[in-house]
Design an enzyme around this catalytic site. Sequence first.
Site, short mmCIF file in Angstrom:
data_model
loop_
_atom_site.label_atom_id
_atom_site.label_comp_id
_atom_site.label_asym_id
_atom_site.label_seq_id
_atom_site.Cartn_x
_atom_site.Cartn_y
_atom_site.Cartn_z
N LYS A 83 0.78 -1.13 -0.03
CA LYS A 83 -0.04 0.20 -0.02
C LYS A 83 0.94 1.27 0.05
O LYS A 83 0.68 2.32 -0.86
CB LYS A 83 -1.06 -0.02 1.19
N GLN A 111 -4.64 -1.89 9.81
CA GLN A 111 -4.47 -2.92 9.15
C GLN A 111 -5.05 -4.26 9.82
O GLN A 111 -4.69 -4.36 11.04
CB GLN A 111 -3.27 -3.43 8.65
N ASP A 130 -10.94 2.79 4.56
CA ASP A 130 -11.17 1.72 4.50
C ASP A 130 -12.76 1.31 4.25
O ASP A 130 -13.33 0.10 4.04
CB ASP A 130 -10.82 0.84 5.72
N1 GUN Z 1 -7.06 -7.16 6.12
C1 GUN Z 1 -7.42 -7.35 5.35
N2 GUN Z 1 -8.04 -6.83 4.21
C2 GUN Z 1 -8.03 -5.69 4.76
C3 GUN Z 1 -8.64 -4.27 4.36
O1 GUN Z 1 -9.13 -4.24 3.32
N3 GUN Z 1 -8.37 -3.38 5.30
C4 GUN Z 1 -7.46 -3.45 6.33
N4 GUN Z 1 -7.46 -2.38 7.29
N5 GUN Z 1 -7.25 -4.72 6.74
C5 GUN Z 1 -7.59 -5.70 5.94
#
Ligand code: GUN
Length: 291
Positions: free
Chosen positions: A52, A96, A119
């Site tokens: 990311k 995350q 998110d």
């Molecule tokens: N863990 C798995 N997918 C995601 C996501 O799209 N966002 C976040 N913050 N954590 C994740």
Amino acid sequence: MELIDGKAISLTLREELRIEVEEMVKGGHRPPHLAVILVGENPASQAYVGAKVKACEKAGFKSSSLHFEPTISQDDLLKAIQTLNDDDELDGFIIQLPLPDHIDENAVIETVDPTKDVDGFHPINVGRMAIGLDSFISATPGGIVEMMRRMNIETEGKHCVILGRSNIVGAPMAMLMRRKGHPGNCTVTVAHSRTKDIKSITTQADILIAAIGIPEYVKPDMVKEGAVVIDVGINRVEDASRERGYRLTGDVAFGEVSPKCSYITPVPGGVGPMTIAYLLNNTMIAARKRM
Ligand code: GUN
């Protein structure tokens, strides 16, 4: 069978965003700024966060990463989130997931300012999406919908079966596919671990979205001839022949299932890259609103 090249589509979207950032900066604005919070040392989470941050750099976004020990208290994590909420130079941030067991994920999600919740996990954003109002759409379902839009995949009147009911993928995916418009206007069924005779449901799917987290769970006898199959799984499977000791596989037995499909996403190179691109897209939306 046509492969849906999520990698290529994500690069197109990221290039569009990069050009938009260039224009913003030329116009005297600062670039969009995304922060990512990582708690602990989960290797998959570290890899996602790294990807990311790298995607941000390539698109000209500013990014910040905050890394906390797995022993951080919930209170301290909530305080860190509050600091990001109050930062006027920050457009959006994510925490995350998964988080260590002693931290209440919902408390964390509800502390995020909904206007910075790129998110799309905050109940305000989920609720707004559910009733068709403007909202952040979480990156995985948002990325899948974007991929279908750009591939011109027909969805109207189709039966879309979603395997998995998670808050991150299955639940929002169902809302998006039944919405009015394209992609959307589907008849949606959500199947999950307690569904009886799953095969009798998946074989009815014109569009099958597998987000169940079990490697190669979807076998050819579960898929209708000509179906569109979207594989959301990213499973690490031990593989001694690989230098890193594992390989990535989806929730679909790709080799056997793909000949039956009209379209299918590969793993890797399908949904995964779209998720990252869509997070940047959400951050751009947040940044525009702050300009
Ligand atoms: N863990 C798995 N997918 C995601 C996501 O799209 N966002 C976040 N913050 N954590 C994740």
